[in-house]
Design a protein around this motif. Sequence first.
Motif, PDB file in Angstrom:
ATOM      1  N   PRO A 199      63.489  52.337  61.624  1.00  0.00           N
ATOM      2  CA  PRO A 199      63.253  53.385  62.621  1.00  0.00           C
ATOM      3  C   PRO A 199      64.534  54.169  62.853  1.00  0.00           C
ATOM      4  O   PRO A 199      65.637  53.614  62.757  1.00  0.00           O
ATOM      5  CB  PRO A 199      62.862  52.607  63.873  1.00  0.00           C
ATOM      6  N   PRO A 200      64.406  55.465  63.151  1.00  0.00           N
ATOM      7  CA  PRO A 200      65.597  56.292  63.325  1.00  0.00           C
ATOM      8  C   PRO A 200      66.509  55.793  64.435  1.00  0.00           C
ATOM      9  O   PRO A 200      67.711  56.085  64.421  1.00  0.00           O
ATOM     10  CB  PRO A 200      65.032  57.673  63.642  1.00  0.00           C
ATOM     11  N   ILE A 201      65.974  55.015  65.365  1.00  0.00           N
ATOM     12  CA  ILE A 201      66.814  54.552  66.470  1.00  0.00           C
ATOM     13  C   ILE A 201      67.927  53.641  65.957  1.00  0.00           C
ATOM     14  O   ILE A 201      69.007  53.555  66.543  1.00  0.00           O
ATOM     15  CB  ILE A 201      65.952  53.805  67.516  1.00  0.00           C
ATOM     16  N   ASP A 202      67.680  52.961  64.820  1.00  0.00           N
ATOM     17  CA  ASP A 202      68.684  52.044  64.301  1.00  0.00           C
ATOM     18  C   ASP A 202      69.927  52.770  63.813  1.00  0.00           C
ATOM     19  O   ASP A 202      71.008  52.192  63.770  1.00  0.00           O
ATOM     20  CB  ASP A 202      68.098  51.208  63.150  1.00  0.00           C
ATOM     21  N   SER A 203      69.749  54.025  63.396  1.00  0.00           N
ATOM     22  CA  SER A 203      70.903  54.782  62.918  1.00  0.00           C
ATOM     23  C   SER A 203      71.369  55.803  63.948  1.00  0.00           C
ATOM     24  O   SER A 203      72.303  56.551  63.694  1.00  0.00           O
ATOM     25  CB  SER A 203      70.549  55.489  61.600  1.00  0.00           C
ATOM     26  N   ALA A 204      70.704  55.843  65.099  1.00  0.00           N
ATOM     27  CA  ALA A 204      71.063  56.840  66.108  1.00  0.00           C
ATOM     28  C   ALA A 204      72.347  56.419  66.811  1.00  0.00           C
ATOM     29  O   ALA A 204      72.616  55.226  66.965  1.00  0.00           O
ATOM     30  CB  ALA A 204      69.935  56.971  67.132  1.00  0.00           C
ATOM     31  N   PRO A 205      73.153  57.398  67.223  1.00  0.00           N
ATOM     32  CA  PRO A 205      74.346  57.047  67.993  1.00  0.00           C
ATOM     33  C   PRO A 205      73.924  56.456  69.333  1.00  0.00           C
ATOM     34  O   PRO A 205      72.889  56.823  69.879  1.00  0.00           O
ATOM     35  CB  PRO A 205      75.060  58.392  68.171  1.00  0.00           C
ATOM     36  N   PRO A 206      74.720  55.533  69.880  1.00  0.00           N
ATOM     37  CA  PRO A 206      74.348  54.945  71.169  1.00  0.00           C
ATOM     38  C   PRO A 206      74.376  55.998  72.273  1.00  0.00           C
ATOM     39  O   PRO A 206      75.201  56.913  72.269  1.00  0.00           O
ATOM     40  CB  PRO A 206      75.419  53.871  71.377  1.00  0.00           C
TER      41      PRO A 206
ATOM     42  N   GLY B 120      53.792  57.583  47.715  1.00  0.00           N
ATOM     43  CA  GLY B 120      53.891  56.359  48.500  1.00  0.00           C
ATOM     44  C   GLY B 120      55.305  56.129  48.994  1.00  0.00           C
ATOM     45  O   GLY B 120      55.512  55.627  50.093  1.00  0.00           O
ATOM     46  N   ILE B 121      56.279  56.513  48.187  1.00  0.00           N
ATOM     47  CA  ILE B 121      57.679  56.342  48.577  1.00  0.00           C
ATOM     48  C   ILE B 121      58.019  57.229  49.775  1.00  0.00           C
ATOM     49  O   ILE B 121      58.859  56.878  50.605  1.00  0.00           O
ATOM     50  CB  ILE B 121      58.589  56.634  47.363  1.00  0.00           C
ATOM     51  N   LEU B 122      57.359  58.373  49.878  1.00  0.00           N
ATOM     52  CA  LEU B 122      57.676  59.291  50.971  1.00  0.00           C
ATOM     53  C   LEU B 122      57.390  58.672  52.339  1.00  0.00           C
ATOM     54  O   LEU B 122      58.032  59.015  53.323  1.00  0.00           O
ATOM     55  CB  LEU B 122      56.854  60.587  50.830  1.00  0.00           C
ATOM     56  N   GLY B 123      56.432  57.754  52.412  1.00  0.00           N
ATOM     57  CA  GLY B 123      56.059  57.190  53.707  1.00  0.00           C
ATOM     58  C   GLY B 123      57.209  56.472  54.387  1.00  0.00           C
ATOM     59  O   GLY B 123      57.650  56.873  55.469  1.00  0.00           O
ATOM     60  N   PRO B 124      57.732  55.400  53.774  1.00  0.00           N
ATOM     61  CA  PRO B 124      58.842  54.682  54.402  1.00  0.00           C
ATOM     62  C   PRO B 124      60.112  55.527  54.548  1.00  0.00           C
ATOM     63  O   PRO B 124      60.951  55.224  55.382  1.00  0.00           O
ATOM     64  CB  PRO B 124      59.090  53.517  53.438  1.00  0.00           C
ATOM     65  N   LEU B 125      60.237  56.593  53.737  1.00  0.00           N
ATOM     66  CA  LEU B 125      61.404  57.468  53.902  1.00  0.00           C
ATOM     67  C   LEU B 125      61.199  58.437  55.061  1.00  0.00           C
ATOM     68  O   LEU B 125      62.074  59.237  55.362  1.00  0.00           O
ATOM     69  CB  LEU B 125      61.664  58.261  52.613  1.00  0.00           C
TER      70      LEU B 125
ATOM     71  N   ASP C 201      58.622  59.357  72.219  1.00  0.00           N
ATOM     72  CA  ASP C 201      59.861  59.493  72.971  1.00  0.00           C
ATOM     73  C   ASP C 201      60.948  60.017  72.028  1.00  0.00           C
ATOM     74  O   ASP C 201      60.694  60.321  70.874  1.00  0.00           O
ATOM     75  CB  ASP C 201      60.245  58.164  73.640  1.00  0.00           C
ATOM     76  N   GLU C 202      62.173  60.121  72.528  1.00  0.00           N
ATOM     77  CA  GLU C 202      63.214  60.781  71.725  1.00  0.00           C
ATOM     78  C   GLU C 202      63.598  59.995  70.490  1.00  0.00           C
ATOM     79  O   GLU C 202      64.248  60.528  69.593  1.00  0.00           O
ATOM     80  CB  GLU C 202      64.441  61.048  72.595  1.00  0.00           C
ATOM     81  N   TRP C 203      63.198  58.733  70.396  1.00  0.00           N
ATOM     82  CA  TRP C 203      63.491  57.948  69.185  1.00  0.00           C
ATOM     83  C   TRP C 203      62.261  57.833  68.282  1.00  0.00           C
ATOM     84  O   TRP C 203      62.307  57.107  67.302  1.00  0.00           O
ATOM     85  CB  TRP C 203      63.982  56.551  69.564  1.00  0.00           C
ATOM     86  N   GLY C 204      61.182  58.480  68.667  1.00  0.00           N
ATOM     87  CA  GLY C 204      59.996  58.428  67.817  1.00  0.00           C
ATOM     88  C   GLY C 204      59.031  57.308  68.147  1.00  0.00           C
ATOM     89  O   GLY C 204      58.086  57.083  67.408  1.00  0.00           O
TER      90      GLY C 204
ATOM     91  N   CYS D 148      55.950  47.896  66.219  1.00  0.00           N
ATOM     92  CA  CYS D 148      56.062  49.340  65.986  1.00  0.00           C
ATOM     93  C   CYS D 148      57.385  49.685  65.300  1.00  0.00           C
ATOM     94  O   CYS D 148      58.441  49.207  65.695  1.00  0.00           O
ATOM     95  CB  CYS D 148      55.955  50.069  67.314  1.00  0.00           C
ATOM     96  N   VAL D 149      57.297  50.531  64.247  1.00  0.00           N
ATOM     97  CA  VAL D 149      58.524  50.966  63.570  1.00  0.00           C
ATOM     98  C   VAL D 149      58.736  52.469  63.714  1.00  0.00           C
ATOM     99  O   VAL D 149      59.492  53.063  62.956  1.00  0.00           O
ATOM    100  CB  VAL D 149      58.522  50.592  62.076  1.00  0.00           C
ATOM    101  N   ALA D 150      58.066  53.081  64.669  1.00  0.00           N
ATOM    102  CA  ALA D 150      58.303  54.500  64.991  1.00  0.00           C
ATOM    103  C   ALA D 150      58.078  55.414  63.799  1.00  0.00           C
ATOM    104  O   ALA D 150      58.869  56.299  63.534  1.00  0.00           O
ATOM    105  CB  ALA D 150      59.712  54.695  65.556  1.00  0.00           C
TER     106      ALA D 150
END
Lengths: 77, 208
Positions: free
Chosen positions: B171-178, B23-28, A37-40, A20-22
Amino acid sequence: MAKIPQAEAGQFLRVNPIACVARGMCAELLPEQVKLDEWGYPILKGDPLPPQLVAHARRAIAECPTLALRSDPTPRG
Amino acid sequence: MWFAARSSGMVAILLMTATILLGILGPLRVGSASWPRFALAGLHRNISLLTLALLLVHVVTVAADDYVPITFADAVIPFGSRYQPFWLGLGAVSFDILLALIITSLLRPRINLRLWKGIHWLAYLSWPIALAHGIGAGTDAYSPIGLVTAAVSIVSVLVAVPIRIARRDRPPIDSAPPKPAPATKPVAAARPAPEPVRLPGEFSTRTR
């Protein structure tokens, strides 16, 4: 061509958390069974699929960008 | 007939450009309440199928027209034409790639995902080849409308593709603050916690 089992009523949705890549596609297409969840990342409702949602579930499974969503006859846990 | 042949080619390259942009919009991870991601994905898919339809019109009208000695085989077999073999061959190569993309995408849930993805990256090869085919073989490539078509396509793709390359699909979690560490609770009970009883209809975070 491999015959893939289609989602059927009474089955349970499962997500492969590694693939899964959210992207959130499943929660858009099947909000009745999938929350984010909050991270998607998806949080699945543990219920068996009701018949009226089977078509939506099949679409959500097919549209997942990494094919991480699956339908399985056995419940989670 | 000759008008249809030329205009369908021009519309096809514009639709192909639109397909790439969508198509580019998807991964963005572009999406909003009024334009949800699945709608953008559906638009990407439908416009790509529309591109195919326009290309079929393009192929049929060009082959059926007597103005140039072009056959149906020239649409799929590259570099064998009696008329401008090189430029027509580019069109055939681009068309073959596009057919492969569409067929594998329609079968996506049934084939290896990595195979699909690898083939899908060829879209970025198919587009410039198609454009070169239009500029090289098009009889009105240098007319005002031809120049505008080419310019719109080139500019939009040159803007969008670097963005796609710069912003990896993460995924946005990779750039999210801890998150702040949760307050530690003292270990009170030596016995294991009882299994939580989940009522039907209740959401659970367990995935296995």
